[in-house]
Motif scaffolding. Structure first.
Motif, mmCIF file in Angstrom:
data_model
loop_
_atom_site.group_PDB
_atom_site.id
_atom_site.type_symbol
_atom_site.label_atom_id
_atom_site.label_comp_id
_atom_site.label_asym_id
_atom_site.label_seq_id
_atom_site.Cartn_x
_atom_site.Cartn_y
_atom_site.Cartn_z
ATOM 1 N N LEU A 280 -5.908 12.034 15.757
ATOM 2 C CA LEU A 280 -7.037 11.181 15.347
ATOM 3 C C LEU A 280 -8.362 11.786 15.812
ATOM 4 O O LEU A 280 -9.335 11.834 15.057
ATOM 5 C CB LEU A 280 -6.862 9.771 15.914
ATOM 6 N N LEU B 95 -0.818 -1.124 7.190
ATOM 7 C CA LEU B 95 -2.140 -1.732 7.335
ATOM 8 C C LEU B 95 -3.048 -1.224 6.238
ATOM 9 O O LEU B 95 -2.979 -0.066 5.841
ATOM 10 C CB LEU B 95 -2.740 -1.350 8.687
ATOM 11 N N LYS B 96 -3.903 -2.114 5.758
ATOM 12 C CA LYS B 96 -4.855 -1.739 4.711
ATOM 13 C C LYS B 96 -6.198 -1.427 5.370
ATOM 14 O O LYS B 96 -6.720 -2.231 6.136
ATOM 15 C CB LYS B 96 -5.004 -2.911 3.731
ATOM 16 N N VAL B 97 -6.724 -0.247 5.068
ATOM 17 C CA VAL B 97 -8.058 0.111 5.585
ATOM 18 C C VAL B 97 -8.875 0.704 4.455
ATOM 19 O O VAL B 97 -8.324 1.275 3.505
ATOM 20 C CB VAL B 97 -7.979 1.140 6.743
ATOM 21 N N HIS C 3 0.830 -1.216 0.000
ATOM 22 C CA HIS C 3 0.000 0.000 0.000
ATOM 23 C C HIS C 3 0.857 1.255 0.000
ATOM 24 O O HIS C 3 0.646 2.178 0.789
ATOM 25 C CB HIS C 3 -0.970 0.007 1.192
ATOM 26 N N ALA D 17 -12.001 11.743 7.508
ATOM 27 C CA ALA D 17 -11.062 10.666 7.843
ATOM 28 C C ALA D 17 -10.709 9.874 6.602
ATOM 29 O O ALA D 17 -10.688 8.669 6.599
ATOM 30 C CB ALA D 17 -11.652 9.767 8.909
ATOM 31 N N ASP D 18 -10.420 10.605 5.534
ATOM 32 C CA ASP D 18 -10.235 9.901 4.257
ATOM 33 C C ASP D 18 -8.787 9.680 3.875
ATOM 34 O O ASP D 18 -8.455 9.497 2.720
ATOM 35 C CB ASP D 18 -10.947 10.675 3.143
ATOM 36 N N GLY D 19 -7.899 9.721 4.854
ATOM 37 C CA GLY D 19 -6.496 9.508 4.479
ATOM 38 C C GLY D 19 -5.742 8.740 5.522
ATOM 39 O O GLY D 19 -6.294 8.333 6.528
ATOM 40 N N ARG D 20 -4.480 8.581 5.259
ATOM 41 C CA ARG D 20 -3.588 7.928 6.197
ATOM 42 C C ARG D 20 -2.678 8.959 6.809
ATOM 43 O O ARG D 20 -2.290 9.900 6.135
ATOM 44 C CB ARG D 20 -2.663 6.952 5.470
ATOM 45 N N VAL E 164 -7.529 4.592 13.860
ATOM 46 C CA VAL E 164 -6.644 3.548 14.384
ATOM 47 C C VAL E 164 -5.267 4.141 14.664
ATOM 48 O O VAL E 164 -4.679 4.798 13.804
ATOM 49 C CB VAL E 164 -6.492 2.399 13.349
ATOM 50 N N LEU F 247 -11.589 12.874 13.566
ATOM 51 C CA LEU F 247 -12.951 12.390 13.859
ATOM 52 C C LEU F 247 -13.889 13.576 14.063
ATOM 53 O O LEU F 247 -15.010 13.580 13.556
ATOM 54 C CB LEU F 247 -12.952 11.499 15.104
ATOM 55 N N ARG G 67 -13.423 4.179 13.131
ATOM 56 C CA ARG G 67 -12.922 4.946 11.995
ATOM 57 C C ARG G 67 -11.547 5.546 12.219
ATOM 58 O O ARG G 67 -11.040 6.286 11.370
ATOM 59 C CB ARG G 67 -13.923 6.058 11.648
ATOM 60 N N GLY H 132 -12.220 6.382 4.353
ATOM 61 C CA GLY H 132 -13.058 6.842 5.460
ATOM 62 C C GLY H 132 -12.523 6.419 6.819
ATOM 63 O O GLY H 132 -13.043 6.832 7.844
ATOM 64 N N VAL H 133 -11.499 5.573 6.813
ATOM 65 C CA VAL H 133 -10.867 5.169 8.079
ATOM 66 C C VAL H 133 -9.456 5.739 8.105
ATOM 67 O O VAL H 133 -8.745 5.685 7.100
ATOM 68 C CB VAL H 133 -10.796 3.629 8.213
ATOM 69 N N ARG H 134 -9.072 6.320 9.200
ATOM 70 C CA ARG H 134 -7.766 6.943 9.313
ATOM 71 C C ARG H 134 -6.846 6.097 10.192
ATOM 72 O O ARG H 134 -7.218 5.707 11.288
ATOM 73 C CB ARG H 134 -7.893 8.340 9.901
ATOM 74 N N VAL H 135 -5.634 5.836 9.685
ATOM 75 C CA VAL H 135 -4.628 5.104 10.450
ATOM 76 C C VAL H 135 -3.472 6.034 10.744
ATOM 77 O O VAL H 135 -2.963 6.696 9.836
ATOM 78 C CB VAL H 135 -4.078 3.891 9.661
ATOM 79 N N GLN I 258 -3.263 -6.881 10.978
ATOM 80 C CA GLN I 258 -4.255 -6.641 9.923
ATOM 81 C C GLN I 258 -5.612 -7.239 10.284
ATOM 82 O O GLN I 258 -6.653 -6.615 10.050
ATOM 83 C CB GLN I 258 -3.744 -7.186 8.577
#
Lengths: 223, 223
Positions: free
Chosen positions: A210, B190-192, A50, A219-222, B182, A214, B180, B195-198, B168
């Motif tokens: 984070l 990690l793959k999400v 990824h 929350a559309d990114g890393r 992490v 929220l 939403r 809409g989810v933020r890591v 994972q």
């Protein structure tokens, strides 16, 4: 070796962000090497982990690593090269200050050993802890003995995992002993002289980034 | 209130870097408030905490916080405003996955409680750990019960402190339960879904960035 341009190596443009990405690539290459994979293209590397293929090519080309047309990168060779760039081709000695939960967790963190970081010991002011060891066998020393110990066996990186109120005095002490790199887990900012690098790992700041996303409903990114 | 421009608030230009700086300012204001300090100028804030005064003014002005000429910022008011921007004016519920050394350390990390993060529990697959608790009193639950528990009491942020091989699948599970955000301490990516933020806290990457700077003999800055 063509393109292995060491001249660029000391360039100030190499940012910490690049170092971070190289470190991530190294994690991925370790995983591929463990699986027995011999070669990998930037595209396959990007897809499997990824990442961004163009960014991988750009970062590696900067360090003179161009891959081989139709083959990609040789996994073991690229690993060796990245380890060299990251200063992991020599032993990096680490002392951890604070033998609380966090210090004990860090002492046994498997990733450190894997990359060849040597955890010299935990250092704590609590006499009751001195002489004990982490589950992984890292010994706890009296922080009062650090100055004496470090003369015989220098350390490269000090990890600060003491309560906030003690952090600055610990850093002053390790810096006065010649340590030039600090990984700081205590909240708040630390003052160090020029020539010493501090990397702050403020866990509350990370949690709040984070919380911030929220709260914004974005929350559309890393991170 | 003049300048309290909520319109700018959702702007995409607000970077994670800004969120991180706001969070650092909040740490500093907490310290000032504890000392009983009522007002502070950007200059004094910068000097006391080794920050950049111009950057402070710029960051706060962006959120409509301009300070008062000759007074500076009101500490309690600015704290409240920053907490609101960072989404800390509501309860943020956190679950920690993995009750090893690191998970236990994180469960009791004092900074989290201070800012109002509620650590709902630790979740682990090891039956022997279930029912025990951290030193600070955070209970360890069976990860198999998470899905059921989260329906009654949703969590906002999942902290991942499990071994890399399990990370994972833990993330897939929490995301499927509607989490939403992490905070990931496991190495690797990690793959999400969108809409989810890591937020990755790869400790090895941080150590290697220090090693990188030591290897280059270039340690004249802060990370």
């Amino acid at each position: 070796m063509p393109g292995r341009n060491k001249g660029k190596f000391g360039n100030d443009q190499v940012s910490e962000l690049t170092a971070g990405r190289l470190s991530v690539y190294l994690r991925c290459l370790n995983a591929l090497d463990d699986e027995g994979t011999k070669t990998v293209s930037s595209k396959a590397l990007a897809e499997q982990f990824h990442l961004n293929a163009a960014q991988i090519r750009k970062d590696l080309a900067y360090f003179g690593e161009f891959g081989v047309r139709g083959v990609g990168y040789y996994v073991k060779e690229l690993k060796r090269h990245l380890r060299q760039i990251l200063g992991l081709d020599r032993t990096v000695r680490v002392g951890i200050f604070g033998a609380g939960n966090l210090g004990m967790a860090l002492a046994d963190y498997p990733g450190f050993r894997r990359e060849g970081f040597v955890i010299v010991g935990l250092f704590d002011a609590a006499k009751a802890k001195v002489g004990q060891q982490s589950r992984g066998g890292v010994r706890i020393f009296d922080v009062a003995d650090f100055k004496k110990m470090v003369k015989k066996e220098p350390i490269d990186i000090a990890v600060v995992a003491v309560p906030a109120a003690a952090a600055q005095s610990v850093v002053d002490e390790v810096v006065s002993c010649g340590v030039r790199a600090v990984l700081n887990f205590s909240p708040g900012t630390l003052k160090v002289p020029a020539g010493v690098r501090v990397k702050n790992m403020d866990l509350t700041v990370s949690m709040e980034s984070l919380s911030f996303f929220l709260a914004r409903g974005d929350a559309d990114g890393r991170a």
